[in-house]
Design an enzyme around this catalytic site. Sequence first.
Site, PDB file in Angstrom:
ATOM      1  N   HIS A 108       0.826  -1.208   0.000  1.00 57.38           N
ATOM      2  CA  HIS A 108       0.000   0.000   0.000  1.00 57.38           C
ATOM      3  C   HIS A 108       0.862   1.261   0.000  1.00 57.38           C
ATOM      4  CE1 HIS A 108      -3.522  -2.411   2.013  1.00 57.38           C
ATOM      5  NE2 HIS A 108      -3.224  -2.826   0.791  1.00 57.38           N
ATOM      6  N   TYR A 109       2.041   1.177  -0.575  1.00 57.02           N
ATOM      7  CA  TYR A 109       2.923   2.349  -0.604  1.00 57.02           C
ATOM      8  C   TYR A 109       2.298   3.452  -1.442  1.00 57.02           C
ATOM      9  CZ  TYR A 109       4.421  -0.369  -4.697  1.00 57.02           C
ATOM     10  OH  TYR A 109       4.456  -1.116  -5.853  1.00 57.02           O
TER      11      TYR A 109
END
Length: 599
Positions: free
Chosen positions: A534-535
Amino acid sequence: MALVGGAAVLLKLKVLLSFILWINTLTLSQAYEHPGQYRYPFIRPASSFSQRPTSVESPSWRGASKTYDYIIIGGGTAGCPLAATISQNFSVLLLERGGTPFANANVSFLKNFHISLADTSPTSASQLFISTDGVFNSRARILGGGTSINAGFYTRASARYIKRVGWDAKLVNESYPWVEKQIVHRPELVPWQRAFRDSLIEVGISPFNGFTYDHVYGTKIGGTIFDRFGLRHTAAELLASANPDNLNVLVHATVQKIVFKKTGNRPKAVGVVFKDENGKQHKAFLSKRSRSEIIVSSGAIGSPQLLLLSGIGPKADLEKLNISVVLDNEFVGKGMADNPLNTIYIPTNRHIKQSLIQIVGITKLGVYIEASSGFGQSMDSIHWNNEIVSAEIGQLLTVPPKQRSHEAIQEYIKRKRNIPHEAFPGGFILEKIAWPLSTGQLTLLNTNVDDNPSVTFNYFNHPNDLARCVDGIRLVEKILKSKHFVNYTQCDKETVEKILNMSVHANVNLIPKHTNDTKSIEQFCKDTVITIWHYHGGCHVGKVVSPNYKVLRVKRLRVIDGSTFVSSPGTNPQATVMMMGRYMGVKILRDRLGRAAEV
Protein backbone atom coordinates in the site's frame (compact mmCIF):
# COMPACT_ATOMS: atom_id res chain seq x y z
CA MET A 1 -34.73 -27.94 -11.87
CA ALA A 2 -33.71 -24.80 -13.75
CA LEU A 3 -31.38 -23.83 -10.92
CA VAL A 4 -29.73 -27.25 -11.01
CA GLY A 5 -29.36 -27.01 -14.78
CA GLY A 6 -27.94 -23.50 -14.48
CA ALA A 7 -25.40 -24.65 -11.89
CA ALA A 8 -24.39 -27.49 -14.19
CA VAL A 9 -23.87 -25.07 -17.07
CA LEU A 10 -21.76 -22.79 -14.86
CA LEU A 11 -19.68 -25.76 -13.75
CA LYS A 12 -19.11 -26.83 -17.35
CA LEU A 13 -18.14 -23.27 -18.26
CA LYS A 14 -15.69 -23.21 -15.37
CA VAL A 15 -14.13 -26.51 -16.49
CA LEU A 16 -13.97 -25.27 -20.08
CA LEU A 17 -12.35 -21.98 -18.99
CA SER A 18 -9.82 -23.87 -16.88
CA PHE A 19 -8.98 -26.10 -19.85
CA ILE A 20 -8.60 -23.12 -22.18
CA LEU A 21 -6.35 -21.35 -19.68
CA TRP A 22 -4.35 -24.56 -19.23
CA ILE A 23 -3.78 -24.84 -22.97
CA ASN A 24 -2.87 -21.18 -23.24
CA THR A 25 -0.53 -20.95 -20.27
CA LEU A 26 1.67 -24.03 -20.38
CA THR A 27 4.61 -21.67 -20.58
CA LEU A 28 4.91 -17.93 -20.37
CA SER A 29 6.15 -17.63 -23.94
CA GLN A 30 3.24 -19.66 -25.26
CA ALA A 31 0.79 -17.48 -23.35
CA TYR A 32 2.07 -14.35 -25.01
CA GLU A 33 1.75 -15.88 -28.48
CA HIS A 34 -1.91 -16.74 -28.01
CA PRO A 35 -4.58 -14.30 -29.23
CA GLY A 36 -6.64 -14.96 -26.09
CA GLN A 37 -4.44 -12.51 -24.25
CA TYR A 38 -5.94 -9.65 -26.30
CA ARG A 39 -9.50 -9.80 -25.06
CA TYR A 40 -10.53 -6.51 -26.62
CA PRO A 41 -9.95 -5.43 -30.25
CA PHE A 42 -8.18 -2.23 -29.23
CA ILE A 43 -5.37 -4.03 -27.35
CA ARG A 44 -2.19 -4.67 -29.35
CA PRO A 45 1.49 -5.42 -28.69
CA ALA A 46 3.62 -2.29 -28.70
CA SER A 47 5.56 -3.47 -31.76
CA SER A 48 2.41 -3.06 -33.88
CA PHE A 49 2.42 0.70 -33.29
CA SER A 50 4.52 1.46 -36.34
CA GLN A 51 2.86 -1.13 -38.53
CA ARG A 52 0.31 -0.10 -41.11
CA PRO A 53 -3.15 -1.57 -40.36
CA THR A 54 -4.19 -4.59 -42.41
CA SER A 55 -7.66 -5.47 -43.61
CA VAL A 56 -8.15 -7.96 -40.77
CA GLU A 57 -7.41 -5.43 -38.05
CA SER A 58 -10.01 -3.38 -36.27
CA PRO A 59 -10.80 -0.17 -38.18
CA SER A 60 -10.20 1.70 -34.91
CA TRP A 61 -6.51 0.82 -34.95
CA ARG A 62 -4.24 3.62 -36.12
CA GLY A 63 -0.50 3.65 -36.38
CA ALA A 64 2.25 6.04 -35.43
CA SER A 65 1.11 8.82 -37.73
CA LYS A 66 -1.93 9.51 -35.57
CA THR A 67 -1.90 12.00 -32.71
CA TYR A 68 -4.02 11.62 -29.58
CA ASP A 69 -6.14 13.83 -27.38
CA TYR A 70 -4.82 11.93 -24.35
CA ILE A 71 -1.81 9.69 -23.80
CA ILE A 72 -2.09 7.74 -20.55
CA ILE A 73 1.11 6.19 -19.24
CA GLY A 74 0.30 3.11 -17.19
CA GLY A 75 -2.63 0.72 -17.70
CA GLY A 76 -3.05 -0.01 -14.02
CA THR A 77 -5.57 0.41 -11.25
CA ALA A 78 -6.23 4.07 -12.10
CA GLY A 79 -5.17 4.09 -15.75
CA CYS A 80 -7.69 1.54 -17.04
CA PRO A 81 -10.88 3.20 -15.69
CA LEU A 82 -9.45 6.60 -16.65
CA ALA A 83 -8.82 5.51 -20.25
CA ALA A 84 -12.20 3.79 -20.55
CA THR A 85 -13.98 6.95 -19.39
CA ILE A 86 -12.13 9.56 -21.44
CA SER A 87 -12.43 7.42 -24.58
CA GLN A 88 -16.16 8.06 -24.59
CA ASN A 89 -15.49 11.41 -26.26
CA PHE A 90 -11.78 11.73 -27.07
CA SER A 91 -9.01 9.65 -28.62
CA VAL A 92 -6.82 7.88 -26.06
CA LEU A 93 -3.54 6.01 -26.31
CA LEU A 94 -2.95 3.84 -23.23
CA LEU A 95 0.63 2.57 -22.79
CA GLU A 96 1.30 -0.37 -20.44
CA ARG A 97 4.78 -1.75 -19.84
CA GLY A 98 3.55 -5.25 -18.97
CA GLY A 99 1.42 -7.85 -20.72
CA THR A 100 -2.23 -8.69 -20.22
CA PRO A 101 -3.84 -10.73 -17.41
CA PHE A 102 -6.39 -12.49 -19.58
CA ALA A 103 -4.48 -15.65 -20.52
CA ASN A 104 -2.22 -15.78 -17.48
CA ALA A 105 -3.14 -18.53 -15.03
CA ASN A 106 -0.81 -17.14 -12.37
CA VAL A 107 -2.88 -13.97 -12.34
CA SER A 108 -6.33 -15.38 -13.08
CA PHE A 109 -6.68 -17.94 -10.28
CA LEU A 110 -6.94 -17.17 -6.57
CA LYS A 111 -5.09 -20.38 -5.80
CA ASN A 112 -2.05 -19.03 -7.66
CA PHE A 113 -2.00 -15.71 -5.80
CA HIS A 114 1.44 -16.22 -4.32
CA ILE A 115 3.05 -17.24 -7.61
CA SER A 116 2.84 -13.86 -9.33
CA LEU A 117 4.51 -12.30 -6.29
CA ALA A 118 7.07 -15.07 -6.01
CA ASP A 119 7.97 -14.97 -9.70
CA THR A 120 10.89 -12.58 -10.07
CA SER A 121 11.65 -13.36 -13.72
CA PRO A 122 11.88 -10.41 -16.17
CA THR A 123 8.48 -11.21 -17.72
CA SER A 124 6.59 -11.70 -14.46
CA ALA A 125 3.41 -9.76 -13.66
CA SER A 126 5.19 -8.28 -10.64
CA GLN A 127 8.59 -6.68 -10.35
CA LEU A 128 10.45 -7.31 -7.11
CA PHE A 129 12.12 -4.38 -5.40
CA ILE A 130 13.74 -4.22 -2.00
CA SER A 131 13.51 -0.93 -0.15
CA THR A 132 16.64 0.40 1.52
CA ASP A 133 14.90 -0.54 4.77
CA GLY A 134 15.46 -4.20 3.82
CA VAL A 135 11.82 -5.04 3.07
CA PHE A 136 10.78 -7.09 0.03
CA ASN A 137 8.16 -5.37 -2.11
CA SER A 138 6.50 -5.64 -5.53
CA ARG A 139 5.50 -3.36 -8.39
CA ALA A 140 2.80 -4.45 -10.82
CA ARG A 141 3.97 -5.01 -14.39
CA ILE A 142 0.75 -5.96 -16.16
CA LEU A 143 -2.43 -4.47 -17.58
CA GLY A 144 -4.73 -3.95 -14.60
CA GLY A 145 -1.82 -2.99 -12.36
CA GLY A 146 -2.06 -3.92 -8.71
CA THR A 147 -5.53 -5.41 -9.20
CA SER A 148 -3.83 -8.19 -11.18
CA ILE A 149 -1.50 -9.29 -8.39
CA ASN A 150 -3.10 -8.24 -5.10
CA ALA A 151 -5.15 -10.15 -2.53
CA GLY A 152 -8.38 -8.83 -4.00
CA PHE A 153 -10.00 -7.13 -0.99
CA TYR A 154 -12.34 -4.30 -1.97
CA THR A 155 -13.42 -1.58 0.47
CA ARG A 156 -14.09 2.13 0.05
CA ALA A 157 -12.40 5.08 1.70
CA SER A 158 -14.09 6.80 4.62
CA ALA A 159 -16.31 9.84 4.12
CA ARG A 160 -13.79 11.77 6.19
CA TYR A 161 -11.01 10.82 3.76
CA ILE A 162 -13.08 11.95 0.77
CA LYS A 163 -13.75 15.29 2.44
CA ARG A 164 -10.11 15.79 3.41
CA VAL A 165 -8.90 15.13 -0.13
CA GLY A 166 -11.44 17.61 -1.47
CA TRP A 167 -13.28 15.32 -3.86
CA ASP A 168 -16.90 15.90 -4.89
CA ALA A 169 -18.80 13.43 -2.66
CA LYS A 170 -21.68 13.07 -5.14
CA LEU A 171 -19.38 12.15 -8.00
CA VAL A 172 -17.38 9.84 -5.73
CA ASN A 173 -20.58 7.99 -4.81
CA GLU A 174 -21.38 7.62 -8.51
CA SER A 175 -17.88 6.45 -9.42
CA TYR A 176 -17.51 3.63 -6.87
CA PRO A 177 -20.63 1.76 -8.13
CA TRP A 178 -19.40 2.09 -11.73
CA VAL A 179 -16.44 -0.09 -10.69
CA GLU A 180 -18.40 -2.40 -8.40
CA LYS A 181 -21.05 -3.36 -10.95
CA GLN A 182 -18.37 -4.60 -13.32
CA ILE A 183 -15.78 -6.49 -11.29
CA VAL A 184 -16.59 -6.73 -7.55
CA HIS A 185 -18.16 -9.70 -5.75
CA ARG A 186 -19.30 -10.75 -2.29
CA PRO A 187 -16.95 -13.37 -0.80
CA GLU A 188 -18.05 -16.77 0.44
CA LEU A 189 -16.53 -17.06 3.92
CA VAL A 190 -14.43 -20.13 4.66
CA PRO A 191 -14.40 -21.57 8.24
CA TRP A 192 -11.10 -19.82 9.06
CA GLN A 193 -12.55 -16.44 8.13
CA ARG A 194 -15.75 -17.10 10.12
CA ALA A 195 -13.71 -17.95 13.21
CA PHE A 196 -11.60 -14.84 12.64
CA ARG A 197 -14.74 -12.69 12.32
CA ASP A 198 -16.17 -14.01 15.59
CA SER A 199 -12.84 -13.56 17.35
CA LEU A 200 -12.59 -9.92 16.28
CA ILE A 201 -15.99 -9.25 17.82
CA GLU A 202 -15.09 -11.23 20.94
CA VAL A 203 -11.98 -9.11 21.61
CA GLY A 204 -13.96 -5.90 21.27
CA ILE A 205 -13.62 -4.81 17.63
CA SER A 206 -17.30 -4.10 17.30
CA PRO A 207 -19.98 -3.68 16.18
CA PHE A 208 -20.30 -6.30 13.48
CA ASN A 209 -21.32 -4.37 10.38
CA GLY A 210 -22.02 -7.34 8.12
CA PHE A 211 -21.17 -7.12 4.42
CA THR A 212 -20.44 -3.57 3.36
CA TYR A 213 -18.09 -1.63 1.13
CA ASP A 214 -18.18 1.31 3.57
CA HIS A 215 -15.31 2.19 5.88
CA VAL A 216 -16.86 1.96 9.36
CA TYR A 217 -15.39 1.15 12.77
CA GLY A 218 -15.84 -2.42 13.89
CA THR A 219 -15.71 -5.76 12.08
CA LYS A 220 -17.01 -6.17 8.56
CA ILE A 221 -17.04 -8.39 5.49
CA GLY A 222 -15.70 -6.53 2.47
CA GLY A 223 -15.93 -7.09 -1.26
CA THR A 224 -13.50 -9.01 -3.43
CA ILE A 225 -12.46 -8.99 -7.08
CA PHE A 226 -12.38 -12.82 -7.03
CA ASP A 227 -15.63 -14.47 -8.07
CA ARG A 228 -17.09 -17.64 -6.52
CA PHE A 229 -15.04 -19.79 -8.88
CA GLY A 230 -11.82 -18.21 -7.64
CA LEU A 231 -11.28 -16.22 -10.86
CA ARG A 232 -9.81 -12.75 -10.59
CA HIS A 233 -11.47 -9.73 -12.22
CA THR A 234 -9.06 -6.86 -12.70
CA ALA A 235 -9.18 -3.19 -13.61
CA ALA A 236 -8.30 -4.30 -17.15
CA GLU A 237 -11.89 -5.54 -17.50
CA LEU A 238 -13.11 -1.99 -16.97
CA LEU A 239 -11.79 -1.33 -20.48
CA ALA A 240 -14.91 -3.14 -21.69
CA SER A 241 -16.74 0.13 -20.96
CA ALA A 242 -14.53 2.07 -23.37
CA ASN A 243 -15.50 3.46 -26.76
CA PRO A 244 -13.51 1.05 -28.97
CA ASP A 245 -13.32 3.59 -31.79
CA ASN A 246 -11.42 6.04 -29.57
CA LEU A 247 -9.11 3.78 -27.55
CA ASN A 248 -5.79 2.19 -28.48
CA VAL A 249 -4.02 0.10 -25.83
CA LEU A 250 -0.41 -0.95 -26.31
CA VAL A 251 1.04 -3.62 -24.01
CA HIS A 252 4.76 -4.21 -23.49
CA ALA A 253 5.10 -0.48 -24.19
CA THR A 254 7.65 0.91 -21.75
CA VAL A 255 7.65 4.71 -21.67
CA GLN A 256 11.20 5.97 -21.26
CA LYS A 257 10.48 9.67 -21.02
CA ILE A 258 7.99 12.43 -21.64
CA VAL A 259 8.86 14.87 -24.45
CA PHE A 260 8.49 18.60 -23.74
CA LYS A 261 8.45 21.72 -25.85
CA LYS A 262 10.31 24.45 -24.01
CA THR A 263 8.68 27.70 -25.10
CA GLY A 264 7.49 30.51 -22.87
CA ASN A 265 7.60 30.38 -19.07
CA ARG A 266 6.34 26.84 -18.69
CA PRO A 267 7.39 23.63 -20.44
CA LYS A 268 4.61 21.90 -22.39
CA ALA A 269 4.26 18.11 -22.66
CA VAL A 270 3.86 17.13 -26.32
CA GLY A 271 4.59 13.41 -26.51
CA VAL A 272 6.35 10.34 -25.19
CA VAL A 273 9.19 8.05 -26.16
CA PHE A 274 8.56 4.36 -25.53
CA LYS A 275 10.10 1.04 -26.47
CA ASP A 276 8.26 -2.08 -27.55
CA GLU A 277 8.73 -5.73 -26.57
CA ASN A 278 11.60 -6.02 -29.05
CA GLY A 279 13.45 -3.00 -27.71
CA LYS A 280 12.58 -0.77 -30.67
CA GLN A 281 11.88 2.88 -29.85
CA HIS A 282 8.73 4.74 -30.89
CA LYS A 283 7.33 8.23 -30.37
CA ALA A 284 3.70 9.14 -29.81
CA PHE A 285 2.42 12.69 -29.81
CA LEU A 286 -0.52 14.66 -28.52
CA SER A 287 -2.87 16.38 -30.92
CA LYS A 288 -2.53 20.15 -31.19
CA ARG A 289 -5.91 20.71 -29.57
CA SER A 290 -5.29 23.08 -26.68
CA ARG A 291 -6.58 20.80 -23.90
CA SER A 292 -4.89 17.59 -24.95
CA GLU A 293 -2.85 16.02 -22.12
CA ILE A 294 -0.40 13.37 -21.10
CA ILE A 295 -1.53 11.65 -17.90
CA VAL A 296 0.94 9.64 -15.83
CA SER A 297 -0.73 6.74 -14.01
CA SER A 298 2.29 4.55 -13.40
CA GLY A 299 1.81 4.03 -9.67
CA ALA A 300 3.55 5.33 -6.58
CA ILE A 301 6.93 4.06 -7.77
CA GLY A 302 6.60 4.48 -11.52
CA SER A 303 5.11 7.99 -11.64
CA PRO A 304 7.78 9.87 -9.65
CA GLN A 305 10.43 7.74 -11.37
CA LEU A 306 9.15 8.77 -14.82
CA LEU A 307 8.93 12.46 -13.87
CA LEU A 308 12.54 12.33 -12.75
CA LEU A 309 13.67 10.51 -15.89
CA SER A 310 11.83 13.15 -17.92
CA GLY A 311 13.66 16.03 -16.20
CA ILE A 312 11.15 17.08 -13.54
CA GLY A 313 12.62 16.88 -10.05
CA PRO A 314 15.42 18.15 -7.81
CA LYS A 315 17.90 19.90 -10.11
CA ALA A 316 21.04 18.67 -8.34
CA ASP A 317 19.89 15.03 -8.45
CA LEU A 318 19.02 15.23 -12.13
CA GLU A 319 22.31 16.83 -13.07
CA LYS A 320 24.25 14.06 -11.32
CA LEU A 321 22.75 11.63 -13.82
CA ASN A 322 23.14 14.01 -16.77
CA ILE A 323 19.37 14.35 -17.15
CA SER A 324 18.38 17.58 -18.87
CA VAL A 325 16.43 19.65 -16.33
CA VAL A 326 12.96 20.58 -17.56
CA LEU A 327 11.69 21.81 -14.20
CA ASP A 328 13.40 22.05 -10.83
CA ASN A 329 11.01 20.65 -8.21
CA GLU A 330 12.56 19.43 -4.97
CA PHE A 331 9.41 17.53 -3.92
CA VAL A 332 9.29 14.89 -6.64
CA GLY A 333 9.91 11.54 -4.98
CA LYS A 334 9.54 12.95 -1.48
CA GLY A 335 7.00 11.94 1.15
CA MET A 336 7.02 8.24 0.25
CA ALA A 337 5.21 6.10 2.80
CA ASP A 338 4.16 2.48 3.21
CA ASN A 339 1.68 0.96 5.65
CA PRO A 340 3.83 -1.33 7.81
CA LEU A 341 2.54 -4.86 8.20
CA ASN A 342 3.39 -7.54 10.73
CA THR A 343 1.97 -10.96 10.02
CA ILE A 344 1.83 -13.92 12.37
CA TYR A 345 1.72 -17.45 11.00
CA ILE A 346 -0.55 -19.81 12.91
CA PRO A 347 0.22 -23.50 12.30
CA THR A 348 -2.62 -26.00 12.58
CA ASN A 349 -2.84 -29.78 12.61
CA ARG A 350 -5.42 -29.93 9.84
CA HIS A 351 -5.97 -28.80 6.27
CA ILE A 352 -7.21 -25.20 6.08
CA LYS A 353 -9.07 -24.06 2.97
CA GLN A 354 -7.31 -21.28 1.12
CA SER A 355 -8.64 -17.76 1.54
CA LEU A 356 -7.29 -14.28 1.02
CA ILE A 357 -8.61 -11.16 2.75
CA GLN A 358 -12.38 -11.35 3.39
CA ILE A 359 -12.83 -9.75 6.83
CA VAL A 360 -11.32 -6.64 8.36
CA GLY A 361 -11.32 -5.26 11.87
CA ILE A 362 -11.20 -1.45 11.78
CA THR A 363 -10.10 -0.15 15.17
CA LYS A 364 -10.04 3.33 16.63
CA LEU A 365 -6.38 2.73 17.51
CA GLY A 366 -5.34 3.25 13.90
CA VAL A 367 -4.73 -0.46 13.41
CA TYR A 368 -6.40 -2.77 10.87
CA ILE A 369 -6.59 -6.53 11.46
CA GLU A 370 -7.05 -9.01 8.58
CA ALA A 371 -6.45 -12.71 7.95
CA SER A 372 -5.63 -15.20 5.21
CA SER A 373 -5.37 -18.97 5.21
CA GLY A 374 -4.09 -22.03 3.44
CA PHE A 375 -2.07 -22.49 0.30
CA GLY A 376 -2.90 -23.29 -3.29
CA GLN A 377 -1.25 -23.87 -6.62
CA SER A 378 -2.99 -25.04 -9.77
CA MET A 379 -1.42 -27.59 -12.06
CA ASP A 380 -1.74 -25.14 -14.95
CA SER A 381 0.29 -22.34 -13.36
CA ILE A 382 2.95 -20.82 -15.53
CA HIS A 383 6.56 -21.73 -14.80
CA TRP A 384 7.81 -19.52 -12.02
CA ASN A 385 10.99 -18.56 -10.27
CA ASN A 386 10.78 -17.40 -6.67
CA GLU A 387 14.43 -16.63 -6.01
CA ILE A 388 14.68 -15.02 -2.54
CA VAL A 389 10.93 -14.61 -2.21
CA SER A 390 8.83 -17.61 -1.24
CA ALA A 391 5.12 -18.21 -0.91
CA GLU A 392 3.01 -16.01 1.37
CA ILE A 393 5.42 -13.08 1.51
CA GLY A 394 8.52 -15.09 2.32
CA GLN A 395 7.24 -16.84 5.44
CA LEU A 396 9.25 -19.97 4.66
CA LEU A 397 12.39 -18.22 3.52
CA THR A 398 15.30 -20.11 5.06
CA VAL A 399 18.43 -18.43 3.75
CA PRO A 400 19.76 -16.11 6.48
CA PRO A 401 20.54 -12.56 5.32
CA LYS A 402 24.32 -12.88 5.63
CA GLN A 403 24.30 -16.07 3.54
CA ARG A 404 22.30 -14.70 0.61
CA SER A 405 25.04 -14.98 -1.99
CA HIS A 406 24.11 -15.54 -5.63
CA GLU A 407 25.14 -19.21 -5.32
CA ALA A 408 23.06 -19.69 -2.17
CA ILE A 409 20.02 -18.11 -3.80
CA GLN A 410 20.33 -20.37 -6.85
CA GLU A 411 20.50 -23.41 -4.59
CA TYR A 412 17.47 -22.15 -2.71
CA ILE A 413 15.57 -21.80 -6.00
CA LYS A 414 16.19 -25.46 -6.79
CA ARG A 415 14.98 -26.59 -3.38
CA LYS A 416 11.90 -24.38 -3.47
CA ARG A 417 10.80 -25.11 -7.04
CA ASN A 418 7.62 -26.83 -5.86
CA ILE A 419 6.33 -25.97 -2.41
CA PRO A 420 4.30 -28.86 -0.95
CA HIS A 421 0.76 -28.01 0.04
CA GLU A 422 1.33 -29.47 3.49
CA ALA A 423 3.81 -26.67 4.14
CA PHE A 424 0.84 -24.38 4.72
CA PRO A 425 -1.79 -26.20 6.78
CA GLY A 426 -2.42 -23.03 8.77
CA GLY A 427 -3.16 -19.37 8.28
CA PHE A 428 -2.05 -15.83 8.99
CA ILE A 429 -3.31 -12.94 11.05
CA LEU A 430 -2.14 -9.58 9.75
CA GLU A 431 -2.02 -6.28 11.59
CA LYS A 432 -1.17 -3.12 9.71
CA ILE A 433 -0.82 0.51 10.64
CA ALA A 434 -3.17 3.10 9.16
CA TRP A 435 -1.89 6.56 8.15
CA PRO A 436 1.82 6.00 8.94
CA LEU A 437 3.63 9.15 10.02
CA SER A 438 7.03 7.77 9.04
CA THR A 439 8.01 8.87 5.53
CA GLY A 440 10.93 8.49 3.16
CA GLN A 441 11.88 9.20 -0.41
CA LEU A 442 12.50 7.84 -3.89
CA THR A 443 15.62 8.66 -5.90
CA LEU A 444 17.04 7.43 -9.20
CA LEU A 445 20.01 5.08 -9.23
CA ASN A 446 20.44 5.35 -13.00
CA THR A 447 18.56 6.41 -16.13
CA ASN A 448 17.27 2.95 -17.09
CA VAL A 449 13.48 2.93 -16.68
CA ASP A 450 13.51 -0.87 -16.34
CA ASP A 451 15.57 -0.68 -13.16
CA ASN A 452 14.02 0.05 -9.81
CA PRO A 453 14.81 3.39 -8.22
CA SER A 454 16.08 3.57 -4.65
CA VAL A 455 13.10 3.67 -2.27
CA THR A 456 13.18 4.31 1.48
CA PHE A 457 10.08 4.18 3.69
CA ASN A 458 11.70 4.58 7.14
CA TYR A 459 9.31 2.15 8.81
CA PHE A 460 8.59 3.01 12.47
CA ASN A 461 10.80 6.09 12.46
CA HIS A 462 7.91 7.94 14.08
CA PRO A 463 7.17 6.71 17.62
CA ASN A 464 3.42 6.89 17.02
CA ASP A 465 3.65 4.22 14.33
CA LEU A 466 5.58 1.92 16.66
CA ALA A 467 3.13 2.44 19.50
CA ARG A 468 0.23 1.49 17.25
CA CYS A 469 2.05 -1.64 16.08
CA VAL A 470 2.40 -2.72 19.72
CA ASP A 471 -1.34 -2.19 20.17
CA GLY A 472 -1.96 -4.29 17.06
CA ILE A 473 0.23 -7.20 18.18
CA ARG A 474 -1.50 -7.25 21.56
CA LEU A 475 -4.85 -7.47 19.76
CA VAL A 476 -3.56 -10.39 17.71
CA GLU A 477 -2.47 -12.16 20.90
CA LYS A 478 -6.01 -11.79 22.25
CA ILE A 479 -7.44 -13.19 19.02
CA LEU A 480 -5.16 -16.23 19.22
CA LYS A 481 -6.49 -16.96 22.71
CA SER A 482 -10.16 -16.30 21.91
CA LYS A 483 -12.61 -19.18 22.23
CA HIS A 484 -13.41 -19.06 18.52
CA PHE A 485 -9.78 -19.72 17.61
CA VAL A 486 -9.09 -22.38 20.24
CA ASN A 487 -9.88 -25.17 17.78
CA TYR A 488 -7.13 -23.84 15.53
CA THR A 489 -4.47 -22.66 17.96
CA GLN A 490 -4.82 -24.33 21.38
CA CYS A 491 -3.07 -21.21 22.62
CA ASP A 492 -1.66 -20.35 25.99
CA LYS A 493 1.03 -17.78 26.86
CA GLU A 494 3.84 -20.18 25.99
CA THR A 495 2.26 -21.08 22.66
CA VAL A 496 1.81 -17.43 21.71
CA GLU A 497 5.51 -16.82 22.33
CA LYS A 498 6.41 -19.82 20.16
CA ILE A 499 4.22 -18.49 17.37
CA LEU A 500 5.87 -15.07 17.54
CA ASN A 501 9.29 -16.73 17.47
CA MET A 502 8.30 -18.54 14.27
CA SER A 503 7.71 -15.18 12.62
CA VAL A 504 11.09 -13.89 13.80
CA HIS A 505 12.97 -16.94 12.55
CA ALA A 506 11.17 -17.00 9.20
CA ASN A 507 13.53 -14.29 7.89
CA VAL A 508 10.73 -12.38 6.21
CA ASN A 509 12.99 -9.43 5.40
CA LEU A 510 16.65 -8.44 5.29
CA ILE A 511 16.57 -6.64 8.64
CA PRO A 512 18.99 -8.04 11.28
CA LYS A 513 17.17 -9.92 14.04
CA HIS A 514 17.61 -9.54 17.80
CA THR A 515 17.66 -12.21 20.47
CA ASN A 516 14.95 -10.51 22.53
CA ASP A 517 12.43 -10.02 19.72
CA THR A 518 9.55 -11.75 21.49
CA LYS A 519 10.35 -10.17 24.87
CA SER A 520 10.01 -6.69 23.42
CA ILE A 521 6.99 -6.18 21.18
CA GLU A 522 8.55 -2.96 19.93
CA GLN A 523 11.59 -4.91 18.73
CA PHE A 524 9.36 -7.60 17.24
CA CYS A 525 7.52 -4.93 15.22
CA LYS A 526 10.76 -3.46 13.87
CA ASP A 527 12.40 -6.78 13.05
CA THR A 528 9.46 -8.52 11.37
CA VAL A 529 7.98 -5.60 9.40
CA ILE A 530 6.91 -6.41 5.86
CA THR A 531 4.67 -4.71 3.31
CA ILE A 532 1.10 -5.14 2.18
CA TRP A 533 1.84 -3.17 -1.02
CA HIS A 534 0.00 0.00 0.00
CA TYR A 535 2.92 2.35 -0.60
CA HIS A 536 2.02 5.85 -1.75
CA GLY A 537 3.38 9.37 -2.18
CA GLY A 538 6.10 10.94 -4.28
CA CYS A 539 3.84 13.34 -6.22
CA HIS A 540 1.87 15.05 -3.48
CA VAL A 541 -0.92 17.54 -4.12
CA GLY A 542 0.28 21.09 -3.51
CA LYS A 543 3.93 20.12 -3.96
CA VAL A 544 4.11 18.28 -7.28
CA VAL A 545 0.55 18.47 -8.60
CA SER A 546 -2.44 20.81 -8.19
CA PRO A 547 -5.78 19.71 -6.62
CA ASN A 548 -6.81 18.76 -10.17
CA TYR A 549 -3.64 16.66 -10.42
CA LYS A 550 -1.98 18.90 -13.03
CA VAL A 551 1.79 18.97 -12.64
CA LEU A 552 2.69 22.36 -11.21
CA ARG A 553 4.31 24.85 -13.61
CA VAL A 554 3.98 22.42 -16.56
CA LYS A 555 1.41 22.52 -19.35
CA ARG A 556 -0.62 19.52 -20.50
CA LEU A 557 0.66 17.04 -17.90
CA ARG A 558 -1.13 15.35 -14.98
CA VAL A 559 -0.47 12.57 -12.50
CA ILE A 560 -3.48 10.49 -11.47
CA ASP A 561 -2.73 7.58 -9.14
CA GLY A 562 -1.64 6.70 -5.60
CA SER A 563 1.57 8.69 -5.86
CA THR A 564 -0.55 11.77 -5.10
CA PHE A 565 -1.87 10.33 -1.80
CA VAL A 566 -0.58 11.58 1.55
CA SER A 567 -2.22 8.56 3.21
CA SER A 568 -3.59 5.31 1.82
CA PRO A 569 -7.42 5.35 1.55
CA GLY A 570 -9.54 2.88 3.51
CA THR A 571 -8.10 -0.34 4.83
CA ASN A 572 -7.08 -1.36 1.28
CA PRO A 573 -6.63 1.23 -1.47
CA GLN A 574 -7.54 -0.50 -4.74
CA ALA A 575 -11.25 0.47 -4.61
CA THR A 576 -10.41 4.15 -4.23
CA VAL A 577 -7.66 4.14 -6.85
CA MET A 578 -10.06 2.61 -9.41
CA MET A 579 -12.74 5.06 -8.32
CA MET A 580 -10.22 7.89 -8.74
CA GLY A 581 -9.57 6.86 -12.34
CA ARG A 582 -13.28 6.93 -13.13
CA TYR A 583 -13.85 10.09 -11.08
CA MET A 584 -11.09 12.08 -12.79
CA GLY A 585 -12.12 10.78 -16.20
CA VAL A 586 -15.63 12.12 -15.65
CA LYS A 587 -14.26 15.42 -14.33
CA ILE A 588 -12.03 15.84 -17.37
CA LEU A 589 -14.94 15.16 -19.73
CA ARG A 590 -17.26 17.54 -17.90
CA ASP A 591 -14.63 20.26 -17.91
CA ARG A 592 -14.23 19.95 -21.69
CA LEU A 593 -17.81 19.21 -22.68
CA GLY A 594 -19.73 21.20 -20.09
CA ARG A 595 -21.12 20.32 -16.68
CA ALA A 596 -24.22 18.74 -18.16
CA ALA A 597 -22.26 16.08 -20.03
CA GLU A 598 -23.38 12.53 -19.24
CA VAL A 599 -20.80 9.76 -19.32
